[in-house]
Design a protein around this motif. Structure first.
Motif, PDB file in Angstrom:
ATOM      1  N   ALA A 179       0.824  -1.205   0.000  1.00  0.00           N
ATOM      2  CA  ALA A 179       0.000   0.000   0.000  1.00  0.00           C
ATOM      3  C   ALA A 179       0.859   1.257   0.000  1.00  0.00           C
ATOM      4  CB  ALA A 179      -0.935   0.001   1.208  1.00  0.00           C
ATOM      5  N   LEU A 180       1.909   1.251   0.810  1.00  0.00           N
ATOM      6  CA  LEU A 180       2.803   2.407   0.859  1.00  0.00           C
ATOM      7  C   LEU A 180       3.507   2.614  -0.475  1.00  0.00           C
ATOM      8  CD1 LEU A 180       4.376   1.986   4.415  1.00  0.00           C
ATOM      9  CD2 LEU A 180       2.671   3.672   3.683  1.00  0.00           C
ATOM     10  N   LEU A 181       3.884   1.524  -1.120  1.00  0.00           N
ATOM     11  CA  LEU A 181       4.536   1.634  -2.425  1.00  0.00           C
ATOM     12  C   LEU A 181       3.590   2.241  -3.453  1.00  0.00           C
ATOM     13  CD1 LEU A 181       6.886   1.088  -4.334  1.00  0.00           C
ATOM     14  CD2 LEU A 181       6.008  -1.247  -4.637  1.00  0.00           C
ATOM     15  N   LEU A 182       2.345   1.780  -3.456  1.00  0.00           N
ATOM     16  CA  LEU A 182       1.377   2.300  -4.423  1.00  0.00           C
ATOM     17  C   LEU A 182       1.067   3.773  -4.163  1.00  0.00           C
ATOM     18  CD1 LEU A 182      -0.960  -0.798  -4.559  1.00  0.00           C
ATOM     19  CD2 LEU A 182       0.400   0.094  -6.459  1.00  0.00           C
ATOM     20  N   LEU A 183       1.002   4.165  -2.893  1.00  0.00           N
ATOM     21  CA  LEU A 183       0.800   5.579  -2.576  1.00  0.00           C
ATOM     22  C   LEU A 183       1.991   6.409  -3.037  1.00  0.00           C
ATOM     23  CD1 LEU A 183      -0.730   5.351   1.016  1.00  0.00           C
ATOM     24  CD2 LEU A 183      -1.925   6.015  -1.075  1.00  0.00           C
ATOM     25  N   SER A 184       3.195   5.876  -2.796  1.00  0.00           N
ATOM     26  CA  SER A 184       4.409   6.589  -3.197  1.00  0.00           C
ATOM     27  C   SER A 184       4.447   6.807  -4.697  1.00  0.00           C
ATOM     28  CB  SER A 184       5.638   5.809  -2.730  1.00  0.00           C
ATOM     29  OG  SER A 184       6.821   6.403  -3.188  1.00  0.00           O
ATOM     30  N   ARG A 185       4.016   5.808  -5.464  1.00  0.00           N
ATOM     31  CA  ARG A 185       4.033   5.917  -6.919  1.00  0.00           C
ATOM     32  C   ARG A 185       3.146   7.043  -7.429  1.00  0.00           C
ATOM     33  NH1 ARG A 185       3.647  -0.441  -8.856  1.00  0.00           N
ATOM     34  NH2 ARG A 185       5.846  -0.977  -8.463  1.00  0.00           N
ATOM     35  N   ARG A 186       2.107   7.351  -6.678  1.00  0.00           N
ATOM     36  CA  ARG A 186       1.246   8.448  -7.124  1.00  0.00           C
ATOM     37  C   ARG A 186       1.528   9.743  -6.374  1.00  0.00           C
ATOM     38  NH1 ARG A 186      -4.694   6.498  -6.582  1.00  0.00           N
ATOM     39  NH2 ARG A 186      -5.122   8.643  -7.185  1.00  0.00           N
ATOM     40  N   GLY A 187       2.621   9.769  -5.593  1.00  0.00           N
ATOM     41  CA  GLY A 187       3.051  10.998  -4.944  1.00  0.00           C
ATOM     42  C   GLY A 187       2.255  11.370  -3.716  1.00  0.00           C
ATOM     43  N   ILE A 188       1.677  10.382  -3.050  1.00  0.00           N
ATOM     44  CA  ILE A 188       0.877  10.628  -1.859  1.00  0.00           C
ATOM     45  C   ILE A 188       1.667  10.216  -0.624  1.00  0.00           C
ATOM     46  CG2 ILE A 188      -1.246  10.034  -0.629  1.00  0.00           C
ATOM     47  CD1 ILE A 188      -1.744  11.699  -3.115  1.00  0.00           C
ATOM     48  N   ARG A 189       1.721  11.091   0.367  1.00  0.00           N
ATOM     49  CA  ARG A 189       2.462  10.836   1.597  1.00  0.00           C
ATOM     50  C   ARG A 189       1.642  10.045   2.594  1.00  0.00           C
ATOM     51  NH1 ARG A 189       3.195  16.083   4.262  1.00  0.00           N
ATOM     52  NH2 ARG A 189       4.446  14.889   5.753  1.00  0.00           N
ATOM     53  N   TRP A 190       2.306   9.142   3.321  1.00  0.00           N
ATOM     54  CA  TRP A 190       1.707   8.522   4.510  1.00  0.00           C
ATOM     55  C   TRP A 190       2.020   9.426   5.687  1.00  0.00           C
ATOM     56  CZ3 TRP A 190       4.441   5.068   8.316  1.00  0.00           C
ATOM     57  CH2 TRP A 190       3.553   4.617   9.307  1.00  0.00           C
ATOM     58  N   LEU A 191       0.989   9.889   6.390  1.00  0.00           N
ATOM     59  CA  LEU A 191       1.145  10.859   7.474  1.00  0.00           C
ATOM     60  C   LEU A 191       1.250  10.205   8.838  1.00  0.00           C
ATOM     61  CD1 LEU A 191      -1.463  13.485   6.218  1.00  0.00           C
ATOM     62  CD2 LEU A 191       1.009  13.453   5.819  1.00  0.00           C
ATOM     63  N   GLY A 192       1.267   8.864   8.877  1.00  0.00           N
ATOM     64  CA  GLY A 192       1.400   8.162  10.139  1.00  0.00           C
ATOM     65  C   GLY A 192       0.083   7.603  10.638  1.00  0.00           C
ATOM     66  N   PRO A 193       0.091   7.003  11.841  1.00  0.00           N
ATOM     67  CA  PRO A 193      -1.132   6.464  12.435  1.00  0.00           C
ATOM     68  C   PRO A 193      -2.123   7.569  12.770  1.00  0.00           C
ATOM     69  CG  PRO A 193       0.826   5.547  13.489  1.00  0.00           C
ATOM     70  CD  PRO A 193       1.280   6.710  12.645  1.00  0.00           C
ATOM     71  N   LEU A 194      -3.390   7.196  12.827  1.00  0.00           N
ATOM     72  CA  LEU A 194      -4.442   8.182  13.050  1.00  0.00           C
ATOM     73  C   LEU A 194      -4.264   8.932  14.364  1.00  0.00           C
ATOM     74  CD1 LEU A 194      -7.140   9.512  12.319  1.00  0.00           C
ATOM     75  CD2 LEU A 194      -8.300   7.521  13.308  1.00  0.00           C
ATOM     76  N   ALA A 195      -4.037   8.205  15.455  1.00  0.00           N
ATOM     77  CA  ALA A 195      -3.940   8.864  16.759  1.00  0.00           C
ATOM     78  C   ALA A 195      -2.794   9.867  16.796  1.00  0.00           C
ATOM     79  CB  ALA A 195      -3.769   7.814  17.859  1.00  0.00           C
ATOM     80  N   GLU A 196      -1.670   9.526  16.171  1.00  0.00           N
ATOM     81  CA  GLU A 196      -0.533  10.447  16.146  1.00  0.00           C
ATOM     82  C   GLU A 196      -0.851  11.676  15.310  1.00  0.00           C
ATOM     83  OE1 GLU A 196       3.113   8.622  15.027  1.00  0.00           O
ATOM     84  OE2 GLU A 196       2.982   7.037  16.552  1.00  0.00           O
ATOM     85  N   TRP A 197      -1.527  11.480  14.169  1.00  0.00           N
ATOM     86  CA  TRP A 197      -1.890  12.613  13.333  1.00  0.00           C
ATOM     87  C   TRP A 197      -2.836  13.552  14.074  1.00  0.00           C
ATOM     88  CZ3 TRP A 197      -6.754  13.652  10.810  1.00  0.00           C
ATOM     89  CH2 TRP A 197      -6.696  14.748   9.929  1.00  0.00           C
ATOM     90  N   LEU A 198      -3.777  12.988  14.826  1.00  0.00           N
ATOM     91  CA  LEU A 198      -4.720  13.825  15.568  1.00  0.00           C
ATOM     92  C   LEU A 198      -4.025  14.657  16.636  1.00  0.00           C
ATOM     93  CD1 LEU A 198      -7.720  11.345  15.912  1.00  0.00           C
ATOM     94  CD2 LEU A 198      -7.648  13.419  14.530  1.00  0.00           C
ATOM     95  N   LEU A 199      -2.902  14.163  17.153  1.00  0.00           N
ATOM     96  CA  LEU A 199      -2.156  14.919  18.157  1.00  0.00           C
ATOM     97  C   LEU A 199      -1.504  16.173  17.582  1.00  0.00           C
ATOM     98  CD1 LEU A 199      -0.421  12.044  20.173  1.00  0.00           C
ATOM     99  CD2 LEU A 199      -2.301  13.528  20.934  1.00  0.00           C
ATOM    100  N   THR A 200      -1.397  16.268  16.260  1.00  0.00           N
ATOM    101  CA  THR A 200      -0.796  17.450  15.641  1.00  0.00           C
ATOM    102  C   THR A 200      -1.775  18.620  15.540  1.00  0.00           C
ATOM    103  OG1 THR A 200      -1.410  16.820  13.366  1.00  0.00           O
ATOM    104  CG2 THR A 200       0.644  15.914  14.247  1.00  0.00           C
ATOM    105  N   ASN A 201      -2.989  18.434  16.080  1.00  0.00           N
ATOM    106  CA  ASN A 201      -4.041  19.457  16.015  1.00  0.00           C
ATOM    107  C   ASN A 201      -4.324  19.873  14.568  1.00  0.00           C
ATOM    108  OD1 ASN A 201      -4.408  19.708  18.883  1.00  0.00           O
ATOM    109  ND2 ASN A 201      -2.473  20.832  18.938  1.00  0.00           N
ATOM    110  N   PRO A 202      -4.675  18.924  13.725  1.00  0.00           N
ATOM    111  CA  PRO A 202      -4.882  19.235  12.309  1.00  0.00           C
ATOM    112  C   PRO A 202      -6.124  20.088  12.090  1.00  0.00           C
ATOM    113  CG  PRO A 202      -5.633  17.020  12.792  1.00  0.00           C
ATOM    114  CD  PRO A 202      -4.966  17.514  14.045  1.00  0.00           C
ATOM    115  N   SER A 203      -6.091  20.847  11.007  1.00  0.00           N
ATOM    116  CA  SER A 203      -7.255  21.661  10.629  1.00  0.00           C
ATOM    117  C   SER A 203      -7.858  21.191   9.308  1.00  0.00           C
ATOM    118  CB  SER A 203      -6.842  23.130  10.508  1.00  0.00           C
ATOM    119  OG  SER A 203      -5.812  23.290   9.542  1.00  0.00           O
ATOM    120  N   ALA A 204      -7.286  20.160   8.715  1.00  0.00           N
ATOM    121  CA  ALA A 204      -7.759  19.688   7.412  1.00  0.00           C
ATOM    122  C   ALA A 204      -9.094  18.975   7.543  1.00  0.00           C
ATOM    123  CB  ALA A 204      -6.728  18.735   6.804  1.00  0.00           C
TER     124      ALA A 204
END
Length: 213
Positions: free
Chosen positions: A46-71
């Motif tokens: 899955a990570l390889l296929l995302l990389s091929r289309r230029g999409i970043r993996w932002l990490g696990p959900l709980a860790e991403w939520l700790l960054t106080n996202p606004s998206a």
């Protein structure tokens, strides 16, 4: 102006959702800006296929939520029950769920689509339909007039939901299945692929076959 969005789920439907976002952006430039994908345990493929289309993996959900996202976010996880749990987890952070509808989906009059839902290419939704939050309508599915699909329902490719059908929360309708007019599918039920449902389906029940039993 582009709206930042994150796709939750790095699997197959996550990439299909990225395709829907791409199609929207091509038709209406400036609609969405994909920041990346969050996923607790993405596979190497899955990570390889995302990389091929230029999409970043932002990490696990709980860790991403700790960054106080606004998206904004859209949950692209196939399991209805898992999707409901994730929606509850993200909802406590007050983020906005994006509704993502492919330009080649057809939506009838007096139809409502809940926040966080994903409607793929070739889907036909008739008049007077109520679609709840975080519903997935896969490619070439058909939803008949005055049907009601509650939260986190999944309708897989090519399935046909006839008019007046009610499908309760976290149910799944398999690929190519047919549910006849006016029937009721209980919460958490599963309709097997290619099944023909001729009577109501109780909650948390799996039915399959023609007629479905």
């Amino acid at each position: 102006m582009n709206i930042d969005i994150v796709v939750v789920g790095a699997g197959g439907f996550g990439r299909e959702t990225l395709d829907v976002l791409d199609a929207i952006e091509k038709q209406s430039p400036g609609s969405w800006h994909v920041l990346g994908v969050v996923d607790d345990a993405p596979s190497e493929s899955a990570l390889l296929l995302l990389s091929r289309r230029g999409i970043r993996w932002l990490g696990p959900l709980a860790e991403w939520l700790l960054t106080n996202p606004s998206a904004a976010y859209v949950i692209a996880v196939g399991s209805p029950a898992s999707r409901a749990q994730i929606a509850d987890q993200i909802g406590s952070h007050g983020l906005t769920a994006a509704t993502v509808i492919h330009p080649r989906a057809e939506i009838g009059t007096l139809t409502s689509v809940g926040e966080g839902s994903v409607i793929c290419a070739g889907t036909q939704v008739s008049t007077g339909v109520e679609i709840g939050p975080h519903v997935h309508l896969n490619p070439n599915s058909t939803i008949g007039h005055d049907a009601r699909l509650e939260a986190c329902v999944s309708v897989n490719p090519g399935a046909i939901i006839s008019g007046g059908v009610v499908i309760l929360d976290e149910s799944l309708v398999g690929a190519g299945a047919v549910i006849l007019q006016g029937l009721h599918v209980g919460r958490g039920a599963t309709v097997g692929a290619a099944a023909c449902v001729t009577r109501d389906v109780p909650a948390f029940t799996t039915v399959k076959g023609v007629p479905a039993r």
